[in-house]
Motif scaffolding. Sequence first.
Motif, PDB file in Angstrom:
ATOM      1  N   LEU A 218       0.859  -1.180   0.000  1.00 63.64           N
ATOM      2  CA  LEU A 218       0.000   0.000   0.000  1.00 63.64           C
ATOM      3  C   LEU A 218       0.896   1.231   0.000  1.00 63.64           C
ATOM      4  N   ASN A 220       1.340   5.383  -0.991  1.00 62.60           N
ATOM      5  CA  ASN A 220       0.586   6.611  -1.214  1.00 62.60           C
ATOM      6  C   ASN A 220       1.053   7.295  -2.500  1.00 62.60           C
ATOM      7  N   ALA A 253      -4.440   3.029   0.132  1.00 61.07           N
ATOM      8  CA  ALA A 253      -3.367   3.689   0.876  1.00 61.07           C
ATOM      9  C   ALA A 253      -3.709   5.140   1.182  1.00 61.07           C
TER      10      ALA A 253
END
Length: 273
Positions: A218, A220, A253
Amino acid sequence: AVPRHELLATVYKEGRTALIAALLIILGAIVLAWRFARGIARPLSGLVKEAESIRHFDFGQTVPLKSYVLEVNTLARSVAQMKRTIRQFLEISSAISGEKHFDRLLPRLLGETLGAVNAAAGVLYLRDDGGLKPACAQGVDGQAMDASALQRLHRLALPKRHDASATTPPVQDVPLLGLALSQGRVLSGPLQPGDMLTLGLSERGEHPWPPHAMAVPLLNRQRELVGAMLILSETSSENDRMSFLGALSGTAAVAIEAQALISEQKALFDALI
């Protein structure tokens, strides 16, 4: 001396019979061609309507289409699967974006993801103090693990990064998950005994864990590690499921990061009050 119509009477009769037969054959061929063309055109018209509904962001129920042509049937199945995948992606994105409580967000995210890819179990990790901490998990019985069972899952350590430009470091002694994090993409493979021992899955012997796994990092928008998901299934992973998880991981995320920030702000305000 024999009259022409008497001499060629049999020829004329056979000629008329042949002409009538040819006309009937042509007429039957026209009818069959028309029906066959209609059989092809009707599914194509349905596919046009499906494409129009997708263009208008209508991902509702798909009408099953059947055709005499194999390629048309294959195209119809692909369009139906595409609509179903987009609908699932939007539903999951809407669900996790609309969840305002961080404690309920993580189990819902994991459960929606498992349902979308037809997986049997999974574990969601969050990055915490240089490691990955199990935040929530769902067993093969379809029930979320309680706090005591979740504590038996191992915390995974992330080695320190010496090069700031390097990719996300792998988790120590976890080949599949560590490789997925180091490469920053979804990977799948069989769940090895070493993986289960390091993750703490082998200590839960009530139900046998599925043999196949998908490791989902995950990341960003800044490609920073927020957490990871380990999705377990009974069958080997297909490319469409991995692509779906790869597309969903970014949205998940961002949602986790945003809700974690909001939760920390609420805790700060409560402390000030």
